[in-house]
Design a protein around this motif. Structure first.
Motif, PDB file in Angstrom:
ATOM      1  N   SER A  33      13.242  99.741  76.351  1.00 50.88           N
ATOM      2  CA  SER A  33      12.098  99.222  75.597  1.00 50.88           C
ATOM      3  C   SER A  33      11.117  98.556  76.547  1.00 50.88           C
ATOM      4  N   SER A  34       9.851  98.819  76.355  1.00 51.48           N
ATOM      5  CA  SER A  34       8.826  98.202  77.180  1.00 51.48           C
ATOM      6  C   SER A  34       8.137  97.054  76.446  1.00 51.48           C
ATOM      7  N   VAL A  35       8.614  96.736  75.239  1.00 44.65           N
ATOM      8  CA  VAL A  35       8.002  95.679  74.442  1.00 44.65           C
ATOM      9  C   VAL A  35       8.400  94.319  75.004  1.00 44.65           C
ATOM     10  N   GLN A  36       7.445  93.457  75.235  1.00 43.43           N
ATOM     11  CA  GLN A  36       7.699  92.123  75.746  1.00 43.43           C
ATOM     12  C   GLN A  36       8.200  91.236  74.613  1.00 43.43           C
ATOM     13  N   ILE A  37       9.348  90.604  74.816  1.00 43.04           N
ATOM     14  CA  ILE A  37       9.906  89.729  73.793  1.00 43.04           C
ATOM     15  C   ILE A  37       9.106  88.430  73.747  1.00 43.04           C
ATOM     16  N   PRO A  38       8.680  88.001  72.574  1.00 41.85           N
ATOM     17  CA  PRO A  38       7.951  86.728  72.493  1.00 41.85           C
ATOM     18  C   PRO A  38       8.869  85.556  72.788  1.00 41.85           C
ATOM     19  N   ALA A  39       8.279  84.460  73.189  1.00 45.01           N
ATOM     20  CA  ALA A  39       9.057  83.261  73.468  1.00 45.01           C
ATOM     21  C   ALA A  39       9.756  82.787  72.200  1.00 45.01           C
ATOM     22  N   ALA A  40      10.923  82.182  72.377  1.00 45.42           N
ATOM     23  CA  ALA A  40      11.654  81.652  71.229  1.00 45.42           C
ATOM     24  C   ALA A  40      10.821  80.579  70.535  1.00 45.42           C
ATOM     25  N   PRO A  41      10.888  80.512  69.203  1.00 44.87           N
ATOM     26  CA  PRO A  41      10.106  79.509  68.465  1.00 44.87           C
ATOM     27  C   PRO A  41      10.693  78.113  68.634  1.00 44.87           C
ATOM     28  N   ALA A  42      10.040  77.261  69.383  1.00 48.76           N
ATOM     29  CA  ALA A  42      10.533  75.900  69.617  1.00 48.76           C
ATOM     30  C   ALA A  42      10.468  75.089  68.326  1.00 48.76           C
ATOM     31  N   PRO A  43      11.585  74.518  67.876  1.00 46.31           N
ATOM     32  CA  PRO A  43      11.583  73.716  66.647  1.00 46.31           C
ATOM     33  C   PRO A  43      10.637  72.522  66.759  1.00 46.31           C
ATOM     34  N   ALA A  48      15.735  68.247  71.600  1.00 48.06           N
ATOM     35  CA  ALA A  48      16.501  69.261  72.324  1.00 48.06           C
ATOM     36  C   ALA A  48      16.921  70.338  71.337  1.00 48.06           C
ATOM     37  N   TRP A  49      17.043  71.562  71.828  1.00 48.81           N
ATOM     38  CA  TRP A  49      17.467  72.660  70.968  1.00 48.81           C
ATOM     39  C   TRP A  49      18.054  73.782  71.804  1.00 48.81           C
ATOM     40  N   LEU A  50      18.822  74.647  71.147  1.00 54.42           N
ATOM     41  CA  LEU A  50      19.497  75.717  71.880  1.00 54.42           C
ATOM     42  C   LEU A  50      19.940  76.805  70.915  1.00 54.42           C
ATOM     43  N   LEU A  51      19.926  78.053  71.411  1.00 53.77           N
ATOM     44  CA  LEU A  51      20.445  79.198  70.664  1.00 53.77           C
ATOM     45  C   LEU A  51      21.485  79.889  71.532  1.00 53.77           C
ATOM     46  N   LEU A  60      20.737  82.011  74.809  1.00 54.17           N
ATOM     47  CA  LEU A  60      19.604  82.923  74.680  1.00 54.17           C
ATOM     48  C   LEU A  60      18.269  82.198  74.850  1.00 54.17           C
ATOM     49  N   ALA A  61      18.231  80.936  74.475  1.00 51.04           N
ATOM     50  CA  ALA A  61      17.000  80.148  74.609  1.00 51.04           C
ATOM     51  C   ALA A  61      17.345  78.682  74.404  1.00 51.04           C
ATOM     52  N   GLY A  62      16.484  77.805  74.887  1.00 47.29           N
ATOM     53  CA  GLY A  62      16.738  76.389  74.678  1.00 47.29           C
ATOM     54  C   GLY A  62      15.761  75.520  75.434  1.00 47.29           C
ATOM     55  N   ALA A  63      15.781  74.239  75.084  1.00 50.42           N
ATOM     56  CA  ALA A  63      14.983  73.235  75.781  1.00 50.42           C
ATOM     57  C   ALA A  63      15.794  71.945  75.842  1.00 50.42           C
ATOM     58  N   ASN A  64      15.842  71.336  77.002  1.00 53.31           N
ATOM     59  CA  ASN A  64      16.625  70.111  77.223  1.00 53.31           C
ATOM     60  C   ASN A  64      18.074  70.264  76.760  1.00 53.31           C
ATOM     61  N   PRO A  65      18.727  71.375  77.100  1.00 55.08           N
ATOM     62  CA  PRO A  65      20.076  71.632  76.567  1.00 55.08           C
ATOM     63  C   PRO A  65      21.129  70.649  77.042  1.00 55.08           C
ATOM     64  N   ASP A  66      20.896  69.960  78.170  1.00 52.35           N
ATOM     65  CA  ASP A  66      21.899  69.050  78.716  1.00 52.35           C
ATOM     66  C   ASP A  66      21.462  67.593  78.669  1.00 52.35           C
ATOM     67  N   THR A  67      20.432  67.311  77.886  1.00 53.69           N
ATOM     68  CA  THR A  67      19.997  65.931  77.685  1.00 53.69           C
ATOM     69  C   THR A  67      20.923  65.241  76.690  1.00 53.69           C
ATOM     70  N   ARG A  68      21.403  64.062  77.057  1.00 56.05           N
ATOM     71  CA  ARG A  68      22.317  63.333  76.177  1.00 56.05           C
ATOM     72  C   ARG A  68      21.578  62.762  74.975  1.00 56.05           C
ATOM     73  N   ILE A  69      22.106  63.098  73.796  1.00 57.41           N
ATOM     74  CA  ILE A  69      21.482  62.688  72.534  1.00 57.41           C
ATOM     75  C   ILE A  69      22.581  62.314  71.555  1.00 57.41           C
ATOM     76  N   GLU A  70      22.303  61.382  70.667  1.00 58.86           N
ATOM     77  CA  GLU A  70      23.278  61.048  69.618  1.00 58.86           C
ATOM     78  C   GLU A  70      23.493  62.251  68.707  1.00 58.86           C
ATOM     79  N   PRO A  71      24.741  62.629  68.447  1.00 57.59           N
ATOM     80  CA  PRO A  71      24.996  63.782  67.577  1.00 57.59           C
ATOM     81  C   PRO A  71      25.055  63.442  66.096  1.00 57.59           C
ATOM     82  N   ALA A  72      25.021  62.131  65.752  1.00 58.64           N
ATOM     83  CA  ALA A  72      25.122  61.705  64.353  1.00 58.64           C
ATOM     84  C   ALA A  72      26.330  62.381  63.687  1.00 58.64           C
ATOM     85  N   SER A  73      26.187  62.838  62.448  1.00 57.38           N
ATOM     86  CA  SER A  73      27.342  63.359  61.715  1.00 57.38           C
ATOM     87  C   SER A  73      27.817  64.735  62.172  1.00 57.38           C
ATOM     88  N   ILE A  74      27.095  65.367  63.088  1.00 52.42           N
ATOM     89  CA  ILE A  74      27.628  66.595  63.689  1.00 52.42           C
ATOM     90  C   ILE A  74      28.954  66.276  64.383  1.00 52.42           C
TER      91      ILE A  74
END
Length: 404
Positions: A33-43, A48-51, A60-74
């Motif tokens: 395929s020669s189609v350019q994949i668009p950038a992942a949609p940043a929430p 921080a976010w990750l797929l 597959l995509a992410g931003a600040n994947p290793d930044t320490r953040i409170e996980p709350a009820s997760i």
């Protein structure tokens, strides 16, 4: 050196140590395929976010994947994981009757600001009912009661949580409680939470199935699952929401479409509007999942039953050993890119006996456009004993000569 005639993988196969190479076709490869994949949609608003692809753990995509953040009820996903692991080990049973202590009642009951299952002080509830109350209703009282039942105290249970977290590979995580309320020593990352969700689905699918239940009733009080994606997309079957004033709005989600499963994480959305917080975390995760399913595909390239190569064995009773991957090896790539893959086998210059069955011999590396996208250990399919004295002596001489 012998090679199989066909490999369910990519184009070129290079054995680096002995300078032998052979190109093999990719079975049923789609046109490039020669189609350019668009950038992942940043929430929107996420700290921080990750797929992640479930089958192989590829990001597959992410931003600040290793930044320490409170996980709350997760956090409660790890609590559920520990309970399931201890149950599998035979230390507890689903039918166990669990006491709702004063600590559980005061620390997570109806008089607190957090989510609760409204469990009466001094009552006894089956472990299975508590598990459902924690997973579906996000009950803090249920989480504390489970912790006390499994390990005797919250403190001891937290030690188990951190032990299991290390086994999963959550290297930037430290838990301080089983429910997720704020604590300076309670933190995780988007990458670690995705790994945790992946482990929960993989290791304890029966317990994980509770995450897709939309509502649950305890003591006549019916509460809905806080994961609104269960109503928005039928392919979503988990995993867990989270919110505190300091952690913001968070959501760890997973969806399966066909044979492909993805895990998404959105963390740290700050807003004063509860509705906006719910919408942003849900829409952010759903956009990531839709993007991943649309533009990526996952294929299993090698399985343990397929011999990848048979390198020479020095000082061995056998002249060669068949090697393969230890576990099914899959790769996630942009659609239409599988025919551009290259596979390299890295082996030591001399594979020396004795070898045990399953012992690591080398590494398989999969590359796309010159960049390694995945790798896996290569192991001996059978054991190879040492040769006799003269055989070892002769091979030792040949190895010395080869190293000149």
């Amino acid at each position: 050196m012998r090679f199989p005639r066909s490999l369910a993988a990519s184009a070129a196969l290079c054995v680096m140590a002995v300078a032998v190479a052979q190109s093999v076709p990719v079975p049923n490869a789609a046109p490039a395929s020669s189609v350019q994949i668009p950038a992942a949609p940043a929430p929107v608003g996420a700290a921080a976010w990750l797929l992640m692809d479930f089958s192989n753990g590829q990001v597959l995509a992410g931003a600040n994947p290793d930044t320490r953040i409170e996980p709350a009820s997760i956090t409660k996903v790890m609590t559920s994981y520990v309970v399931a692991a201890e149950m599998k080990a035979g230390k507890i049973k689903r039918t166990d009757q669990v006491l709702i202590s004063e600590n559980a009642w005061r620390g997570g009951g109806g008089g607190t600001d957090g989510s609760t299952s409204f469990l009466p002080l001094g009552s006894t509830v089956s472990l299975d009912e508590l598990e459902r109350g924690m997973v579906i209703q996000s009950g803090n009282d249920a989480a504390i009661a489970l912790a006390e039942h499994v390990a005797g105290s919250e403190t001891a249970f937290v030690e188990l949580m951190n032990t299991y977290a290390k086994k999963i590979g959550m290297n930037n995580t430290h838990f301080a409680n089983p429910h997720g309320l704020s604590d300076p020593n309670h933190y995780s990352t988007a990458r670690d939470l995705a790994l945790m969700g992946r482990a929960m689905i993989r290791d304890f699918p029966e317990t994980y199935a509770y995450n897709k239940i939309k509502e649950y009733t305890v003591n006549g009080i019916r509460q809905h699952n806080r994961n609104g994606l269960l109503w928005k997309d039928a392919s979503v079957d988990g995993i867990k929401t989270g919110h505190t004033s300091t952690a913001g709005y968070c959501l760890l989600a997973s969806a399966k479409r066909g044979e492909q499963r993805l895990v998404s994480v959105v963390l740290g959305i700050q807003t004063d509007s509860q509705k906006q917080g719910f919408d942003l975390r849900e829409n952010g995760n759903l956009a990531l999942l839709n993007w991943g399913f649309r533009f990526y595909e996952t294929r299993t390239l090698y399985t343990p039953d397929k011999v990848i190569a048979s390198p020479r064995v020095w000082k061995g009773a056998e002249n060669a050993v068949a090697i393969s991957v230890a576990m099914p090896f899959s790769v996630s790539l942009p659609r239409g890119k599988f025919d551009a893959l290259k596979a390299n086998i890295d082996l030591p210059k001399h594979v020396i006996a004795p070898l045990a069955a399953g012992q690591k011999v080398g590494t398989l590396k999969i590359s796309l456009d010159g960049k390694v996208v995945a790798e896996a250990p290569l192991v001996a399919k059978t054991a190879v004993a040492e040769a006799g004295f003269f055989g070892r002596l002769w091979d030792g001489f040949l190895m010395w000569w080869d190293n000149l």
